[in-house]
Design an enzyme around this catalytic site. Structure first.
Site, short mmCIF file in Angstrom:
data_model
loop_
_atom_site.label_atom_id
_atom_site.label_comp_id
_atom_site.label_asym_id
_atom_site.label_seq_id
_atom_site.Cartn_x
_atom_site.Cartn_y
_atom_site.Cartn_z
N GLY A 1 -50.14 -47.42 24.91
CA GLY A 1 -50.61 -47.24 23.58
C GLY A 1 -50.34 -48.72 22.49
N CYS A 2 -50.20 -48.10 21.18
CA CYS A 2 -50.06 -49.19 20.25
C CYS A 2 -48.71 -50.18 20.39
CB CYS A 2 -50.28 -48.75 18.70
SG CYS A 2 -51.65 -47.97 18.58
N ASN A 3 -47.83 -49.52 20.97
CA ASN A 3 -46.66 -50.31 21.14
C ASN A 3 -46.43 -51.11 22.50
OD1 ASN A 3 -46.24 -47.24 22.09
ND2 ASN A 3 -44.89 -48.76 23.50
N ALA A 4 -47.41 -51.07 23.32
CA ALA A 4 -47.63 -51.73 24.43
C ALA A 4 -47.40 -53.24 24.40
CB ALA A 4 -48.56 -51.25 25.24
N MET B 1 -45.53 -49.91 17.23
CA MET B 1 -45.11 -48.35 17.39
C MET B 1 -46.18 -47.80 17.91
SD MET B 1 -44.44 -50.18 14.19
CE MET B 1 -45.60 -49.61 12.82
#
Length: 367
Positions: free
Chosen positions: A141-144, A354
């Site tokens: 996801g976006c934190n990756a 995040m």
């Protein structure tokens, strides 16, 4: 863990790319024939002006063609390879490096699944050395993006003088469901397509490896990465999901309306732990590079960390011009900071992403 000495990995270049077609929120509402005032309000009050997307072909009546899950996966692959290659080429051009100088490649994506992954396909398409180490980070996801950067800086630290590369490839238009509900409308109003690459090198010290002259040297003004701090919030593990929608026959994003408050409630502790390892305070941080997760998420981070809109200017600019670019968004903000020319030697910066888990990832930089 934060490091203050030794062979520190350094971000020496960055490059970004987007698909050629972009659309205002008003244009997207028109293309998809959205008249519901509630959904229109979500699009028009998102703090997003324009996004780059790969929309489906149109049927004879002018409406976008319905895409199957197979169509979406093919779009993920084809469009992703194009923008991923362009981001890497821009990154290497800025560094004046050739593709065959890359010794390690990490690819990140959450908008589709490929086997072999983007890393193998890009090594072939770009002509990277066959011995190039590789890693695919999929589905985080976006934190990756920061999880990938941690892997790349870790590799670079144990291979001083060698060039490591990470690239985030997110074709968010290959990961959507359009069913007219408020849940999917929030997702469809937010995300854009884009890829971002960062090059990392740890300086080679004196010794046989350094004197052998087998690896080129790289120069630049990028920051050293001192360390990372993470926080996963298991109680909110269902708040951000990408799972199968039986009714639509495809994968679908789910975003809980409480996400901004979940992130806001835990962001201060995460940053304090990152800075406390080296005795810094928030007032010591000159630059903030934060994921453009959405208007409410950005506001929650800003309020809970006591930041100004000026501190968040690059994050807000990326959201306005590109939307939420998932794992690569923070590098779009970082590129803007780099090109702005305001950083000074000795400045510290914090990167933050995040995403699902729910997860907060942070990194500490020093120029």
């Amino acid at each position: 863990m934060t490091r203050t000495s030794g062979s520190l990995p350094r971000i020496v270049s960055v490059g970004t790319a987007v698909p050629p077609a972009s659309y205002t929120q008003e244009e997207l509402l028109s293309v998809f024939g959205i008249t519901d005032p509630r959904i229109r309000s979500v699009f028009l009050n998102s703090a997003i002006e324009r996004r780059h997307l790969t929309l489906p072909p149109r049927d004879p009546d002018g409406t976008p063609r319905t895409e199957t899950q197979g169509d979406l996966l093919r779009k993920h692959s084809s469009s992703g390879l194009v923008i991923g290659r362009e981001a890497i080429e821009a990154c290497l051009k800025r560094l004046d490096a050739d593709p065959d100088e890359v010794a390690f490649l990490c690819c990140v994506s959450s908008t589709g699944l490929l086997t072999p992954g983007f890393s193998a396909l890009l090594i072939r398409d770009l002509g990277l050395r066959p011995s190039c180490g590789r890693l695919d980070v999929v589905g985080m996801g976006c934190n990756a993006g920061l999880n990938a950067l941690a892997a790349v800086t870790g590799w670079a630290s144990t291979h001083p003088g060698r060039l490591a590369l990470m690239v985030s490839i997110e074709v968010c238009s290959a990961a959507y469901v359009f069913d007219g509900t408020m849940r999917t409308s929030v997702v469809n109003s937010l995300f854009g397509d884009g890829a971002a690459a960062a090059a990392v090198v740890a300086e080679a010290g004196p010794g046989p490896a350094a004197s052998a002259g087998s690896e080129p040297s790289y120069s630049g003004e990028g920051p050293a990465v001192l360390g990372y701090a993470s926080r996963i919030i298991p109680d909110a593990i269902e708040a951000m999901r990408y799972d199968w929608d039986e009714d639509q026959g495809r994968f679908s994003f789910f975003l809980d309306p409480e996400i901004p408050y979940v992130v806001g409630a835990h962001v201060e502790e995460t940053v304090s732990r990152l800075l406390g390892d080296v005795g810094l305070h928030r007032s010591d941080i000159a630059h903030w590079v934060i994921h453009s997760g959405g208007k409410k998420v950005i506001d929650a981070v800003r309020v809970n960390l006591g930041l100004t809109r000026h501190d968040m200017r690059h994050t807000l600019s990326v959201l306005r011009d590109y939307g939420n670019l998932s794992s690569g968004a923070f590098l779009f903000s970082f590129r803007q900071l780099w090109e702005e020319g305001t950083v000074r030697p000795g400045d510290h910066g914090v990167m933050m992403t995040m995403g699902p888990g729910s997860t907060i990832e942070t990194a500490l930089l020093r120029w």
